[in-house]
Motif scaffolding. Structure first.
Motif, PDB file in Angstrom:
ATOM      1  N   GLN A 136       0.832  -1.206   0.000  1.00 54.83           N
ATOM      2  CA  GLN A 136       0.000   0.000   0.000  1.00 54.83           C
ATOM      3  C   GLN A 136       0.865   1.254   0.000  1.00 54.83           C
ATOM      4  O   GLN A 136       0.646   2.189  -0.775  1.00 54.83           O
ATOM      5  N   GLY A 137       1.867   1.290   0.880  1.00 50.85           N
ATOM      6  CA  GLY A 137       2.680   2.494   1.020  1.00 50.85           C
ATOM      7  C   GLY A 137       3.525   2.803  -0.196  1.00 50.85           C
ATOM      8  O   GLY A 137       3.579   3.956  -0.651  1.00 50.85           O
ATOM      9  N   LEU A 138       4.188   1.786  -0.726  1.00 50.55           N
ATOM     10  CA  LEU A 138       5.075   2.022  -1.865  1.00 50.55           C
ATOM     11  C   LEU A 138       4.295   2.326  -3.137  1.00 50.55           C
ATOM     12  O   LEU A 138       4.539   3.345  -3.799  1.00 50.55           O
ATOM     13  N   PHE A 139       3.372   1.458  -3.494  1.00 55.10           N
ATOM     14  CA  PHE A 139       2.725   1.585  -4.802  1.00 55.10           C
ATOM     15  C   PHE A 139       1.580   2.603  -4.813  1.00 55.10           C
ATOM     16  O   PHE A 139       1.506   3.450  -5.710  1.00 55.10           O
ATOM     17  N   ASN A 140       0.690   2.540  -3.841  1.00 53.69           N
ATOM     18  CA  ASN A 140      -0.489   3.401  -3.879  1.00 53.69           C
ATOM     19  C   ASN A 140      -0.223   4.804  -3.346  1.00 53.69           C
ATOM     20  O   ASN A 140      -0.866   5.760  -3.781  1.00 53.69           O
ATOM     21  N   VAL A 141       0.710   4.927  -2.403  1.00 52.19           N
ATOM     22  CA  VAL A 141       1.051   6.253  -1.884  1.00 52.19           C
ATOM     23  C   VAL A 141       2.267   6.826  -2.613  1.00 52.19           C
ATOM     24  O   VAL A 141       2.254   7.955  -3.093  1.00 52.19           O
ATOM     25  N   LYS A 194      -1.496  -8.061  -5.753  1.00 51.43           N
ATOM     26  CA  LYS A 194      -0.358  -7.321  -6.293  1.00 51.43           C
ATOM     27  C   LYS A 194       0.957  -7.859  -5.732  1.00 51.43           C
ATOM     28  O   LYS A 194       1.961  -7.991  -6.451  1.00 51.43           O
ATOM     29  N   PHE A 195       0.967  -8.176  -4.430  1.00 54.13           N
ATOM     30  CA  PHE A 195       2.189  -8.550  -3.723  1.00 54.13           C
ATOM     31  C   PHE A 195       2.607 -10.004  -3.972  1.00 54.13           C
ATOM     32  O   PHE A 195       3.794 -10.304  -4.112  1.00 54.13           O
TER      33      PHE A 195
END
Length: 332
Positions: free
Chosen positions: A136-141, A289-290
């Motif tokens: 969530q943090g890397l890709f979406n944010v 995704k992961f």
């Protein structure tokens, strides 16, 4: 088993370190499983930096603090041993917020079945909070692009190590900030980071300049502390700062001064904080995704396992001393 052990929060955290008197171990009667309920025998539970915030009395945070006299909050994995619930059978392996206790009575809400044929420690280290948070943090944010430079603090930790490997797999230049030379060696030679900096070493700014000669595009912040100033000052225009944790401030009680906002204006930076509790509804998409990165062997990890429920009481201090190596887990 006619009774079971649980650990309640005894007092709120103001400053660290955490000592056993913050908690109280209690022996409880095994609950009766009513219609629509199930009973889980918890086998492993996760220790996470977020617990420092949950132990605080701050009612203005993203999640209410743990109430005094109630079971300390935590995420865990276990096996259904009794069930009067139509969706769960005896023997099902499940994860969820079960707390610091050997048995967990549930109506099924918030529990997820685990189908992956992986050991409990691997599930907690990869497919539970660490993998979800990193994705969530890397890709979406952060919205990374191939060729960019990422700096991640707490890079040998459960979230930071996954963030760095995901970014590396997608073609970024990845620099990790860690707390020991052993951890620096591990993330470079085992995980494939392009470079590492021990924040306890000298000339941090010079080391950053050498490892990121073209500046920094993404900063994934897990720790806080003085190192953030060095990274912030080297951010490129339109850089993104993803604020996931500030472990260096949790124990201190009083946060350190943050960098000036001037660079946010001059370089048009985007700074965004996030917590996974806002995104649990997206967990299936995040895991979709992961998972391919894991299945393709692009994600390595290590687990630091403590023995026995009561080891959690002082085990949390490993986050602030930097002595934990990998995902911190308690085996019950």
């Amino acid at each position: 088993m006619t009774s079971y052990k649980a650990i309640n929060l005894n007092k709120h955290l103001v400053t660290g370190p955490i000592t056993p008197d913050f908690f109280q171990a209690v022996q409880l009667e095994k609950p009766v499983v009513k219609e629509g309920e199930l009973l889980v025998k918890q086998n492993h539970m996760s220790l996470d930096p977020a617990m420092f915030g949950w132990m605080n009395a701050d009612t203005g945070s993203y999640i209410p603090p743990v109430e005094l006299g109630t079971v300390m909050r935590s995420f865990g994995i276990g096996e259904v041993i009794e069930s009067n619930h139509p969706d769960f059978n005896i023997g099902d392996r499940v994860t969820g917020m079960m707390g610091w206790q050997e048995l967990y009575l549930s109506n099924g809400e918030g529990l997820d079945k685990v189908d992956a044929p992986l050991p409990d420690a691997d599930v907690l280290s990869l497919f539970a909070l660490p993998g979800l948070t990193a994705t969530q943090g890397l890709f979406n944010v952060g919205q990374p692009k191939a060729g960019e430079t990422l700096v991640v603090t707490g890079a040998a930790g459960s979230v930071g190590s996954i963030v760095g490997q995901l970014a590396k797999a997608d073609g970024l230049n990845v620099i990790g900030i860690v707390g020991s030379d052993e951890k620096a060696d591990w993330i470079v030679h085992e995980l494939g980071f392009d470079g590492a900096i021990n924040y306890k070493s000298d000339d941090i700014d010079a080391q950053l300049a050498k490892l990121a000669p073209k500046g920094i595009d993404l900063f994934f912040e897990n720790t806080g502390g003085p190192i953030q100033h060095h990274i912030y000052n080297r951010m490129n225009e339109h850089g993104r700062i993803i604020v996931c944790g500030l472990i260096a401030d949790y124990e201190a009680g009083e946060p350190q001064a943050a960098p000036s906002w001037s660079n946010i204006i001059k370089k048009r930076l985007r700074v965004e904080g996030f917590v996974m509790t806002d995104h649990f509804q997206n967990a299936p998409a995040l895991l979709e995704k992961f998972a391919p990165y894991v299945m393709e062997g692009k994600i390595k990890h290590r687990s630091h396992v403590l023995e026995g429920l009561e080891s959690a009481m002082t085990g949390l201090n490993l986050f602030t001393t930097g002595e934990n190596k990998g995902k911190l887990i308690v085996r019950l």
